[in-house]
Design an enzyme around this catalytic site. Structure first.
Site, PDB file in Angstrom:
ATOM      1  NE  ARG A 144      -4.290   2.752 -10.182  1.00 28.87           N
ATOM      2  CZ  ARG A 144      -3.626   3.757 -10.084  1.00 28.87           C
ATOM      3  NH1 ARG A 144      -2.972   4.813 -10.457  1.00 28.87           N
ATOM      4  NH2 ARG A 144      -4.348   4.470  -8.199  1.00 28.87           N
ATOM      5  CE1 TYR A 181      -2.757  -3.362  -8.152  1.00 31.46           C
ATOM      6  CE2 TYR A 181      -1.456  -1.384  -7.682  1.00 31.46           C
ATOM      7  CZ  TYR A 181      -1.958  -3.056  -7.360  1.00 31.46           C
ATOM      8  OH  TYR A 181      -1.483  -3.316  -6.056  1.00 31.46           O
ATOM      9  CB  CYS A 208     -17.896   4.416 -27.553  1.00 30.97           C
ATOM     10  SG  CYS A 208     -17.482   4.218 -28.949  1.00 30.97           S
ATOM     11  CD  GLU A 209     -17.820   4.181 -20.672  1.00 20.33           C
ATOM     12  OE1 GLU A 209     -18.400   3.809 -20.917  1.00 20.33           O
ATOM     13  OE2 GLU A 209     -18.159   4.820 -19.830  1.00 20.33           O
ATOM     14  CE1 TYR A 244     -10.001   2.704  -8.140  1.00 20.15           C
ATOM     15  CE2 TYR A 244      -7.980   2.085  -9.505  1.00 20.15           C
ATOM     16  CZ  TYR A 244      -8.667   1.415  -8.420  1.00 20.15           C
ATOM     17  OH  TYR A 244      -8.678   0.120  -8.370  1.00 20.15           O
ATOM     18  N   GLY A 290       0.745  -1.069  -0.531  1.00 15.71           N
ATOM     19  CA  GLY A 290      -0.129   0.014   0.126  1.00 15.71           C
ATOM     20  C   GLY A 290       1.064   0.805  -0.031  1.00 15.71           C
ATOM     21  CD  GLU A 321       0.830  -9.218   1.188  1.00 18.35           C
ATOM     22  OE1 GLU A 321       0.862 -10.715   1.836  1.00 18.35           O
ATOM     23  OE2 GLU A 321       0.007  -8.808   1.980  1.00 18.35           O
ATOM     24  N   PRO A 322       4.840  -5.059  -0.920  1.00 20.76           N
ATOM     25  CG  PRO A 322       6.897  -4.029  -1.320  1.00 20.76           C
ATOM     26  CD  PRO A 322       5.979  -4.950  -0.226  1.00 20.76           C
ATOM     27  N   GLY A 323       3.726  -4.080  -3.936  1.00 22.21           N
ATOM     28  CA  GLY A 323       3.362  -3.882  -5.892  1.00 22.21           C
ATOM     29  C   GLY A 323       3.520  -2.452  -5.899  1.00 22.21           C
TER      30      GLY A 323
HETATM   31  N1  LLP Z   1      -1.932  -7.372  -0.222  1.00 20.33           N
HETATM   32  C1  LLP Z   1      -2.643  -7.023  -0.572  1.00 20.33           C
HETATM   33  C2  LLP Z   1      -3.570  -7.835   0.676  1.00 20.33           C
HETATM   34  C3  LLP Z   1      -3.272  -6.470  -1.471  1.00 20.33           C
HETATM   35  O1  LLP Z   1      -4.650  -6.376  -1.356  1.00 20.33           O
HETATM   36  C4  LLP Z   1      -2.427  -5.351  -2.051  1.00 20.33           C
HETATM   37  C5  LLP Z   1      -3.401  -4.998  -2.918  1.00 20.33           C
HETATM   38  C6  LLP Z   1      -1.379  -5.452  -2.257  1.00 20.33           C
HETATM   39  C7  LLP Z   1      -0.971  -6.356  -0.890  1.00 20.33           C
HETATM   40  C8  LLP Z   1      -0.408  -4.463  -2.331  1.00 20.33           C
HETATM   41  O2  LLP Z   1      -0.703  -2.929  -2.985  1.00 20.33           O
HETATM   42  P1  LLP Z   1       0.347  -1.844  -3.719  1.00 20.33           P
HETATM   43  O3  LLP Z   1       1.957  -2.152  -2.220  1.00 20.33           O
HETATM   44  O4  LLP Z   1       0.969  -2.263  -4.278  1.00 20.33           O
HETATM   45  O5  LLP Z   1      -0.369  -1.179  -3.494  1.00 20.33           O
HETATM   46  N2  LLP Z   1      -6.255  -1.430  -8.256  1.00 20.33           N
HETATM   47  C9  LLP Z   1      -5.889  -0.684  -7.641  1.00 20.33           C
HETATM   48  C10 LLP Z   1      -5.393  -0.935  -6.321  1.00 20.33           C
HETATM   49  C11 LLP Z   1      -6.072  -2.608  -4.997  1.00 20.33           C
HETATM   50  C12 LLP Z   1      -5.128  -2.575  -4.440  1.00 20.33           C
HETATM   51  C13 LLP Z   1      -5.598  -4.000  -3.671  1.00 20.33           C
HETATM   52  N3  LLP Z   1      -4.112  -4.450  -2.505  1.00 20.33           N
HETATM   53  C14 LLP Z   1      -5.434   1.102  -7.631  1.00 20.33           C
HETATM   54  O6  LLP Z   1      -4.965   0.734  -9.057  1.00 20.33           O
HETATM   55  O7  LLP Z   1      -4.403   1.786  -7.080  1.00 20.33           O
END
Ligand code: LLP
Length: 463
Positions: free
Chosen positions: A360, A421, A391-392, A364, A278, A320-322
């Site tokens: 996004r 994402y 078309c939106e 959002y 997050g 858990e960074p994504g």
């Molecule tokens: N761990 C868990 C359990 C999660 O549900 C998520 C994200 C992450 C880690 C990774 O979060 P990050 O570090 O990437 O923020 N589609 C949305 C974000 C949805 C995130 C869902 N879970 C967007 O585009 O902002």
């Protein structure tokens, strides 16, 4: 290429419509390193380059739109997280942000673990050779088939999300003669300061088991009694695109409080806690993200302090960074198709992609930056809205930004920080084909996810 489809010059400066936009940057040709991948720059002709390759060449070879991913930057960021947390903690990259087999191999080589949240992500991870014990399996409604596949493969942990799932996973593991390592995901009741759809620790939502009312404690009680499960820890993920560490502080406090209650009731000190992902990234120059080493220090200190207070052994922490790893490493390269000035409002710049490659903004209200990439320009800034070809009317990629006033069809523009994402949430809306992901490193490019073709679409349509 026509350099001027319409008269250049300052536009709408005195009648800016309502919206969120920064004042035009002093130099629209400048590329703020905060929002661009590490190896991005401009060559002597003013063309944006990444990994030593000009975007004009990438567009020529791979077409547009395309996600261009800086492999060196991805590895740097993955390594920075790994190093920041050291050997007493684990970093699980959240595959939902973007997953491909190349990415899995990079993560494996850089010593990160992987969080997957569907059978498809699990299949991708396993097919690229990620050792199963370094995979965590998430999700609020994993199917029995997915659970069975994960247990058989020997994933390192399954994160349990409901009372039914506790029983389901225990039953499946037992029937396979296994004892599955699990964490229990709880909601700690934190209001994360982020968009409602990406906040996940307040109680009124679908993820996790609420700490409130003793439900989380009851979940642990039940899980500890089941032979098919080895409860290794508690999991909390408070949301996404968060800059303020105070939410993590409250979450850590409450998770440790639960660990203490578990110790007091069962005489068991659970060895792990996972504080989720997050952490926010810079989409525009106004965003100021934290560095991994600051985050690691802050989280480790919070947990250690809380555990000392509760007289608990400090558990092994995982995160858990994504987005924070992959987000800044890629940009989307588009070709400008039309430039439509609307007097007194703004100029609409239509590109060859849109909400199908970046949902996004529509979903959002996300903010992005944009730059003219195929050349530089000294023309006066104009206020633009970068829109797609769908078309939106909500098909907006960049809501409000400034681009040079001589922008014209055929120019390439690039939207940075689209690594997370965007491809993973891409769709085929209007039967628009999903763009490729091209990775670039040391002057060489390769396709890691190819462009979708009309044959791909027709193959699914069985008539
Ligand atoms: N761990 C868990 C359990 C999660 O549900 C998520 C994200 C992450 C880690 C990774 O979060 P990050 O570090 O990437 O923020 N589609 C949305 C974000 C949805 C995130 C869902 N879970 C967007 O585009 O902002």
């Amino acid at each position: 290429m026509s350099r001027s489809a319409h008269p250049a010059g300052p536009r709408h400066a005195d009648v800016l419509p309502e919206g969120h936009y920064a004042a035009p940057a002093d130099d629209l040709n400048a590329l703020d390193p905060k929002v661009w991948a590490h190896t991005v720059g401009r060559d002597a002709d003013g063309v944006v380059t990444v990994g030593g390759l000009p975007v004009t060449q990438l567009a020529e070879e791979y077409g547009t739109p395309a996600y261009i991913l800086d492999e060196a930057d991805f590895r740097d960021r993955a390594r920075a997280w790994r190093t920041a947390f050291g050997t007493d903690a684990d970093v699980f990259y959240a595959g939902k942000a973007f997953l491909s087999r190349a990415v899995v191999r990079w993560l494996d080589e850089e010593g990160l673990n992987l969080d997957v949240c569907s059978g498809g992500e699990l299949a991708t991870a396993l097919s690229a050779g990620m050792p199963a014990e370094r995979i965590a399996f998430h999700g609020n409604n994993k199917s029995p088939e997915e659970i069975e596949r994960a247990v058989r493969a020997g994933v390192g942990r399954i994160v349990l999300d409901s009372f039914q799932e506790i029983v389901r996973v225990a039953h499946i593991a037992q029937s396979l003669g296994k004892r599955q390592r699990v964490q229990i995901r709880i909601t700690v009741g934190v209001e994360a300061h982020t968009h409602e759809f990406i906040a996940t620790a307040h109680e009124d939502q679908k993820f996790g088991i609420p700490l409130a009312g003793g439900q989380a404690a009851e979940a642990v009680r039940r899980a500890l009694q089941l032979d098919g499960l080895e409860v290794i820890g508690i999991h909390s993920h408070i949301g996404s695109q968060i800059f303020d560490m105070s939410g993590f502080e409250v979450a850590a406090h409450r998770v440790v409080g639960l660990l203490k209650d578990i110790r007091d009731e069962h005489g068991v000190e659970l060895p792990e806690i996972d504080l989720g992902g997050g952490l926010g990234i810079a989409y525009t120059s106004d965003d100021d993200p934290r560095e991994p080493h600051e985050i690691a220090k802050a989280l480790t200190e919070i947990v250690t302090r809380e555990c000392e207070g509760a007289r608990l052994r400090t558990p092994r922490i995982s995160v858990e960074p994504g987005r924070a790893i992959v987000g800044p490493t890629a940009f989307t390269l588009y070709e400008v198709g039309t430039v439509k000035p609307l007097d007194g409002l703004r100029t609409y710049v239509s590109v060859d992609g849109g909400m199908s490659d970046n949902i996004r903004t529509a979903l959002y209200d996300a903010e992005y930056s944009v730059a003219l990439a195929s050349r530089t320009s000294d023309a006066e800034p104009m206020l633009v809205r970068v829109v797609g070809k769908h078309c939106e009317s909500g098909d907006i990629v960049v809501k409000d930004a400034f681009l040079p006033g001589d922008l014209a069809p055929g120019d390439l523009i690039a939207v940075p920080a689209t690594g997370a994402y965007c491809r993973s949430m891409a769709s085929n809306y209007n039967h628009v084909l999903r763009p490729p992901v091209v990775s670039v490193r040391d002057g060489a490019a390769r396709v890691v996810v190819r462009r979708e073709t009309e044959e791909d679409l027709l193959r699914l349509d069985v008539g």
